[in-house]
Design a protein around this motif. Sequence first.
Motif, PDB file in Angstrom:
ATOM      1  N   ASP A 112       0.829  -1.213   0.000  1.00 12.59           N
ATOM      2  CA  ASP A 112       0.000   0.000   0.000  1.00 12.59           C
ATOM      3  C   ASP A 112       0.861   1.260   0.000  1.00 12.59           C
ATOM      4  N   GLN A 113       1.953   1.243   0.786  1.00  6.43           N
ATOM      5  CA  GLN A 113       2.844   2.406   0.829  1.00  6.43           C
ATOM      6  C   GLN A 113       3.490   2.656  -0.528  1.00  6.43           C
ATOM      7  N   VAL A 114       3.956   1.595  -1.170  1.00  6.34           N
ATOM      8  CA  VAL A 114       4.590   1.740  -2.481  1.00  6.34           C
ATOM      9  C   VAL A 114       3.577   2.230  -3.505  1.00  6.34           C
ATOM     10  N   THR A 115       2.359   1.713  -3.441  1.00  2.44           N
ATOM     11  CA  THR A 115       1.313   2.130  -4.377  1.00  2.44           C
ATOM     12  C   THR A 115       0.985   3.611  -4.188  1.00  2.44           C
ATOM     13  N   ARG A 116       0.856   4.037  -2.929  1.00  2.00           N
ATOM     14  CA  ARG A 116       0.587   5.455  -2.659  1.00  2.00           C
ATOM     15  C   ARG A 116       1.719   6.337  -3.176  1.00  2.00           C
ATOM     16  N   LYS A 117       2.960   5.914  -2.946  1.00  2.00           N
ATOM     17  CA  LYS A 117       4.118   6.682  -3.405  1.00  2.00           C
ATOM     18  C   LYS A 117       4.121   6.774  -4.925  1.00  2.00           C
ATOM     19  N   ASP A 118       3.821   5.678  -5.599  1.00  2.00           N
ATOM     20  CA  ASP A 118       3.754   5.691  -7.062  1.00  2.00           C
ATOM     21  C   ASP A 118       2.656   6.624  -7.557  1.00  2.00           C
ATOM     22  N   GLN A 119       1.518   6.638  -6.889  1.00  2.00           N
ATOM     23  CA  GLN A 119       0.425   7.518  -7.291  1.00  2.00           C
ATOM     24  C   GLN A 119       0.823   8.982  -7.126  1.00  2.00           C
ATOM     25  N   ILE A 120       1.494   9.291  -6.027  1.00  2.00           N
ATOM     26  CA  ILE A 120       1.948  10.664  -5.788  1.00  2.00           C
ATOM     27  C   ILE A 120       2.980  11.058  -6.835  1.00  2.00           C
ATOM     28  N   ASP A 121       3.944  10.154  -7.119  1.00  2.51           N
ATOM     29  CA  ASP A 121       4.952  10.433  -8.139  1.00  2.51           C
ATOM     30  C   ASP A 121       4.308  10.636  -9.502  1.00  2.51           C
ATOM     31  N   HIS A 122       3.304   9.823  -9.812  1.00  2.00           N
ATOM     32  CA  HIS A 122       2.616   9.934 -11.094  1.00  2.00           C
ATOM     33  C   HIS A 122       1.887  11.274 -11.202  1.00  2.00           C
ATOM     34  N   LYS A 123       1.241  11.701 -10.117  1.00  2.00           N
ATOM     35  CA  LYS A 123       0.558  12.995 -10.122  1.00  2.00           C
ATOM     36  C   LYS A 123       1.564  14.129 -10.294  1.00  2.00           C
ATOM     37  N   ASP A 124       2.727  14.020  -9.630  1.00  2.00           N
ATOM     38  CA  ASP A 124       3.765  15.043  -9.783  1.00  2.00           C
ATOM     39  C   ASP A 124       4.254  15.112 -11.224  1.00  2.00           C
ATOM     40  N   GLN A 125       4.422  13.974 -11.865  1.00  5.83           N
ATOM     41  CA  GLN A 125       4.868  13.949 -13.259  1.00  5.83           C
ATOM     42  C   GLN A 125       3.823  14.593 -14.167  1.00  5.83           C
ATOM     43  N   ILE A 126       2.562  14.306 -13.931  1.00  4.45           N
ATOM     44  CA  ILE A 126       1.495  14.901 -14.735  1.00  4.45           C
ATOM     45  C   ILE A 126       1.482  16.419 -14.556  1.00  4.45           C
ATOM     46  N   ASN A 127       1.650  16.875 -13.306  1.00  8.05           N
ATOM     47  CA  ASN A 127       1.682  18.317 -13.045  1.00  8.05           C
ATOM     48  C   ASN A 127       2.865  18.973 -13.754  1.00  8.05           C
ATOM     49  N   GLN A 128       4.023  18.329 -13.768  1.00  5.50           N
ATOM     50  CA  GLN A 128       5.191  18.877 -14.449  1.00  5.50           C
ATOM     51  C   GLN A 128       4.954  18.964 -15.949  1.00  5.50           C
ATOM     52  N   VAL A 129       4.350  17.919 -16.534  1.00  5.45           N
ATOM     53  CA  VAL A 129       4.051  17.930 -17.960  1.00  5.45           C
ATOM     54  C   VAL A 129       3.055  19.040 -18.280  1.00  5.45           C
ATOM     55  N   ASN A 130       2.062  19.202 -17.439  1.00 11.06           N
ATOM     56  CA  ASN A 130       1.069  20.265 -17.659  1.00 11.06           C
ATOM     57  C   ASN A 130       1.718  21.647 -17.583  1.00 11.06           C
ATOM     58  N   GLN A 131       2.647  21.843 -16.650  1.00 13.53           N
ATOM     59  CA  GLN A 131       3.341  23.126 -16.531  1.00 13.53           C
ATOM     60  C   GLN A 131       4.183  23.394 -17.767  1.00 13.53           C
ATOM     61  N   ILE A 132       4.856  22.361 -18.250  1.00 15.32           N
ATOM     62  CA  ILE A 132       5.680  22.517 -19.451  1.00 15.32           C
ATOM     63  C   ILE A 132       4.793  22.848 -20.646  1.00 15.32           C
ATOM     64  N   ASP A 133       3.650  22.156 -20.758  1.00 10.77           N
ATOM     65  CA  ASP A 133       2.712  22.439 -21.848  1.00 10.77           C
ATOM     66  C   ASP A 133       2.211  23.879 -21.788  1.00 10.77           C
ATOM     67  N   GLN A 134       1.931  24.379 -20.595  1.00  6.62           N
ATOM     68  CA  GLN A 134       1.457  25.747 -20.443  1.00  6.62           C
ATOM     69  C   GLN A 134       2.542  26.747 -20.842  1.00  6.62           C
ATOM     70  N   GLU A 135       3.789  26.446 -20.446  1.00  5.60           N
ATOM     71  CA  GLU A 135       4.900  27.341 -20.796  1.00  5.60           C
ATOM     72  C   GLU A 135       5.103  27.364 -22.297  1.00  5.60           C
ATOM     73  N   VAL A 136       4.979  26.199 -22.961  1.00  4.17           N
ATOM     74  CA  VAL A 136       5.149  26.129 -24.405  1.00  4.17           C
ATOM     75  C   VAL A 136       4.014  26.886 -25.087  1.00  4.17           C
ATOM     76  N   ASP A 137       2.792  26.743 -24.594  1.00  4.06           N
ATOM     77  CA  ASP A 137       1.654  27.454 -25.158  1.00  4.06           C
ATOM     78  C   ASP A 137       1.819  28.973 -25.027  1.00  4.06           C
ATOM     79  N   GLU A 138       2.361  29.423 -23.885  1.00  2.00           N
ATOM     80  CA  GLU A 138       2.573  30.853 -23.659  1.00  2.00           C
ATOM     81  C   GLU A 138       3.661  31.386 -24.576  1.00  2.00           C
ATOM     82  N   ASP A 139       4.693  30.590 -24.817  1.00  2.00           N
ATOM     83  CA  ASP A 139       5.779  31.014 -25.710  1.00  2.00           C
ATOM     84  C   ASP A 139       5.298  31.097 -27.151  1.00  2.00           C
ATOM     85  N   ASP A 140       4.403  30.190 -27.564  1.00  2.00           N
ATOM     86  CA  ASP A 140       3.877  30.177 -28.927  1.00  2.00           C
ATOM     87  C   ASP A 140       2.938  31.353 -29.169  1.00  2.00           C
TER      88      ASP A 140
END
Length: 141
Positions: A112-140
């Motif tokens: 359960d601990q490993v699963t929770r950690k993976d879910q948190i890491d996955h959410k962090d990765q999604i947030n980073q990708v979304n931030q990068i997408d927003q920065e690219v959209d703003e630059d365009d």
Amino acid sequence: MRKNSIKNTRMNEEVLRKLSEIIHGNIKDPRIHPMTSVVSVEVAPDLKTCKAYVSVLGDEQAQKDTLAGLRSAEGYIRYTLAKNANLRHTPQITFIMDQSIAYGVNMSHLIDQVTRKDQIDHKDQINQVNQIDQEVDEDDA
């Protein structure tokens, strides 16, 4: 009688059922924890010895006390088993503490601990990708 024969399997089940009844209904030793269960029983093919694997839901002290109480009541348990079970020979019982249930619970918590950690890491990765997408959209723009 062979170790894995049908007769030996039936004998194991019968002794398991009777031991559970004896421990829960007949023994009044306060050292034996109320949440004690007989997990499995291995009766030797010659019916002279028996290993009873016991699990206790409690801390280490409760487990030690329960094992000591069962070992001190071993003679009474064997006597009661001889009266209640239809056996040619009543086996000498050895009680062994079984940690498989506690091990399983511990492994479940770790998973359960490993699963929770993976879910948190996955959410962090999604947030980073979304931030990068927003920065690219703003630059365009």
